[in-house]
Design an enzyme around this catalytic site. Structure first.
Site, PDB file in Angstrom:
ATOM      1  N   PRO A  79      -4.354 -11.750  17.771  1.00 21.61           N
ATOM      2  CA  PRO A  79      -5.094 -12.041  19.010  1.00 21.61           C
ATOM      3  C   PRO A  79      -6.553 -12.412  18.753  1.00 21.61           C
ATOM      4  O   PRO A  79      -7.192 -13.024  19.600  1.00 21.61           O
ATOM      5  CB  PRO A  79      -5.022 -10.731  19.809  1.00 21.61           C
ATOM      6  CG  PRO A  79      -4.078  -9.849  19.104  1.00 21.61           C
ATOM      7  CD  PRO A  79      -3.891 -10.356  17.712  1.00 21.61           C
ATOM      8  N   GLU A  80      -7.070 -12.026  17.564  1.00 14.79           N
ATOM      9  CA  GLU A  80      -8.483 -12.301  17.240  1.00 14.79           C
ATOM     10  C   GLU A  80      -8.550 -13.214  16.014  1.00 14.79           C
ATOM     11  O   GLU A  80      -7.724 -13.095  15.110  1.00 14.79           O
ATOM     12  CB  GLU A  80      -9.203 -10.994  16.858  1.00 14.79           C
ATOM     13  CG  GLU A  80      -9.098  -9.869  17.863  1.00 14.79           C
ATOM     14  CD  GLU A  80      -9.949 -10.112  19.091  1.00 14.79           C
ATOM     15  OE1 GLU A  80     -10.910 -10.893  18.982  1.00 14.79           O
ATOM     16  OE2 GLU A  80      -9.630  -9.540  20.147  1.00 14.79           O
ATOM     17  N   HIS A 120       0.822  -1.214   0.000  1.00 10.48           N
ATOM     18  CA  HIS A 120       0.000   0.000   0.000  1.00 10.48           C
ATOM     19  C   HIS A 120       0.858   1.267   0.000  1.00 10.48           C
ATOM     20  O   HIS A 120       0.409   2.318   0.467  1.00 10.48           O
ATOM     21  CB  HIS A 120      -0.958  -0.004   1.198  1.00 10.48           C
ATOM     22  CG  HIS A 120      -2.052  -1.039   1.072  1.00 10.48           C
ATOM     23  ND1 HIS A 120      -2.802  -1.484   2.132  1.00 10.48           N
ATOM     24  CD2 HIS A 120      -2.511  -1.723  -0.017  1.00 10.48           C
ATOM     25  CE1 HIS A 120      -3.678  -2.396   1.708  1.00 10.48           C
ATOM     26  NE2 HIS A 120      -3.507  -2.557   0.413  1.00 10.48           N
TER      27      HIS A 120
HETATM   28  P1  OAD Z   1      -6.769  -3.869  10.387  1.00 14.89           P
HETATM   29  O1  OAD Z   1      -6.847  -2.688  11.285  1.00 14.89           O
HETATM   30  O2  OAD Z   1      -7.927  -4.157   9.513  1.00 14.89           O
HETATM   31  O3  OAD Z   1      -6.511  -5.176  11.250  1.00 14.89           O
HETATM   32  C1  OAD Z   1      -5.525  -5.200  12.250  1.00 14.89           C
HETATM   33  C2  OAD Z   1      -5.470  -6.598  12.807  1.00 14.89           C
HETATM   34  O4  OAD Z   1      -4.425  -6.637  13.759  1.00 14.89           O
HETATM   35  C3  OAD Z   1      -6.752  -7.056  13.516  1.00 14.89           C
HETATM   36  O5  OAD Z   1      -7.156  -8.315  13.006  1.00 14.89           O
HETATM   37  C4  OAD Z   1      -6.328  -7.156  14.982  1.00 14.89           C
HETATM   38  O6  OAD Z   1      -6.979  -8.230  15.663  1.00 14.89           O
HETATM   39  C5  OAD Z   1      -4.845  -7.420  14.853  1.00 14.89           C
HETATM   40  N1  OAD Z   1      -4.023  -7.031  16.024  1.00 14.89           N
HETATM   41  C6  OAD Z   1      -4.274  -6.094  16.964  1.00 14.89           C
HETATM   42  N2  OAD Z   1      -3.257  -6.031  17.837  1.00 14.89           N
HETATM   43  C7  OAD Z   1      -2.338  -6.947  17.451  1.00 14.89           C
HETATM   44  C8  OAD Z   1      -1.077  -7.376  17.954  1.00 14.89           C
HETATM   45  N3  OAD Z   1      -0.532  -6.838  19.065  1.00 14.89           N
HETATM   46  N4  OAD Z   1      -0.417  -8.341  17.297  1.00 14.89           N
HETATM   47  C9  OAD Z   1      -0.954  -8.917  16.184  1.00 14.89           C
HETATM   48  N5  OAD Z   1      -2.142  -8.556  15.666  1.00 14.89           N
HETATM   49  C10 OAD Z   1      -2.833  -7.578  16.284  1.00 14.89           C
HETATM   50  O7  OAD Z   1      -5.405  -3.701   9.553  1.00 14.89           O
HETATM   51  P2  OAD Z   1      -5.002  -4.334   8.160  1.00 14.89           P
HETATM   52  O8  OAD Z   1      -5.448  -5.731   8.037  1.00 14.89           O
HETATM   53  O9  OAD Z   1      -3.570  -4.024   7.957  1.00 14.89           O
HETATM   54  O10 OAD Z   1      -5.468   0.167   3.710  1.00 14.89           O
HETATM   55  O11 OAD Z   1      -5.848  -3.434   7.171  1.00 14.89           O
HETATM   56  C11 OAD Z   1      -5.666  -3.569   5.798  1.00 14.89           C
HETATM   57  C12 OAD Z   1      -5.794  -2.256   5.128  1.00 14.89           C
HETATM   58  O12 OAD Z   1      -7.019  -1.616   5.522  1.00 14.89           O
HETATM   59  C13 OAD Z   1      -4.751  -1.227   5.510  1.00 14.89           C
HETATM   60  O13 OAD Z   1      -3.534  -1.384   4.816  1.00 14.89           O
HETATM   61  C14 OAD Z   1      -5.415   0.069   5.144  1.00 14.89           C
HETATM   62  C15 OAD Z   1      -6.768  -0.215   5.753  1.00 14.89           C
HETATM   63  O14 OAD Z   1      -7.826   0.497   5.266  1.00 14.89           O
HETATM   64  C16 OAD Z   1      -5.529   1.347   3.089  1.00 14.89           C
HETATM   65  O15 OAD Z   1      -5.540   2.394   3.712  1.00 14.89           O
HETATM   66  C17 OAD Z   1      -5.596   1.268   1.587  1.00 14.89           C
END
Ligand code: OAD
Length: 255
Positions: free
Chosen positions: A218-219, A123
């Site tokens: 974690p989820e 991204h």
């Molecule tokens: P999300 O915010 O959708 O998901 C974050 C994930 O991290 C969730 O499933 C949480 O459960 C997990 N999480 C939280 N704390 C954590 C920890 N300490 N260790 C491991 N996991 C943890 O983020 P992305 O999947 O990256 O795109 O989102 C994808 C895209 O959506 C992003 O790149 C962005 C966003 O909109 C754009 O802006 C184009």
């Protein structure tokens, strides 16, 4: 139900045996660096509407608002953020000869800061700027931010070099990521909700081509039941520490 220790052991053994492992990371891997995720608890999209501030049409319509609310907010968070044990764990797996490439949806540059050498920024990156009109790149340090959006010498304006909603993924990066997913033996999927395409499909491609999928989150996610071979339900830092320790043990013949 297998214990966490035995799941970590399965994950580590698959990494130690793999000739080609890759990782797909998302916002969750940077949570322990103080950067909030987009979705779920404390998520950015619960505070600001992504269609109003993170869509390319919003930037075209109201660049000053998008700069003020989204870009400056992210820039503030990134100023002091340092890699955590999750990023370091992936870097150590690379040094152990296990991990080839990190494909990240994150724009924070923390994998490179941790020392990972082959990082696909799916991204884009927030750490450099690019002109909307002429495409010229610029660094944050050389740009004055007293006028938003910051102007480019060509008459256009600058923006972070990220992919916004409504914008395509760079074709070369997309093709390379898909090729890596189709040919890896192990994929670590760390800290992503696996809800945004086309990144979310990469683990599916890997699984359908026979890869072992290690999910760390974690989820549970849409991948957990059907795509993940092993799901480690915990934070990236602690889980990566345990995996790396066990992989090092296998590599050194201690386990
Ligand atoms: P999300 O915010 O959708 O998901 C974050 C994930 O991290 C969730 O499933 C949480 O459960 C997990 N999480 C939280 N704390 C954590 C920890 N300490 N260790 C491991 N996991 C943890 O983020 P992305 O999947 O990256 O795109 O989102 C994808 C895209 O959506 C992003 O790149 C962005 C966003 O909109 C754009 O802006 C184009």
């Amino acid at each position: 139900m297998p214990s966490l220790s035995s799941l970590i052991d399965q994950a580590a053994l698959s990494c130690a045996k793999a000739r080609k492992a890759i990782a797909l990371t998302g916002a969750g891997i940077s949570v322990e660096s103080g950067i909030p995720p987009f979705r779920g608890k404390g998520g950015l999209w619960a505070k600001i509407d992504p269609m109003k501030y993170a869509h390319i049409e919003a930037l075209e319509r109201n660049p000053a608002d998008v700069w003020r609310v989204l870009f400056m907010g992210i820039a503030d968070l990134l100023k002091t953020a340092e890699p955590n044990a999750g990023h370091m764990g992936l870097q150590r797996l690379e040094r152990l000869g296990v991990l080839q490439t990190v494909i990240t949806q994150n724009v924070d540059g923390l994998h490179q800061k941790a020392g990972s050498r082959d990082v696909i920024e799916f991204h884009g990156t927030h750490t450099t700027l690019r002109c909307m009109s002429c495409g010229q790149r610029a660094s944050w340090q050389t740009v004055r931010l007293d006028v938003l959006p910051p102007p480019c010498a060509c008459g256009g304006f600058l923006r972070p070099d990220v992919v916004m909603f409504g914008e395509p993924i760079n074709v070369a990066l997309l093709q390379r990521a898909q090729m890596l997913a189709a040919t890896c033996e192990v994929m670590l999927v760390v800290g992503t909700s696996a809800t945004v395409e086309p990144a979310a499909y990469l683990p599916v491609i890997a699984k359908h081509n026979g890869a072992f999928i290690i999910e760390i989150n974690p989820e549970p996610t849409p991948l957990t039941d059907d795509i993940s071979s092993v799901a480690l339900l915990g934070p990236a830092g602690a889980m990566m520490d345990r995996i790396v320790q066990a992989v090092a043990g296998y590599k050194e013949g201690r386990l």
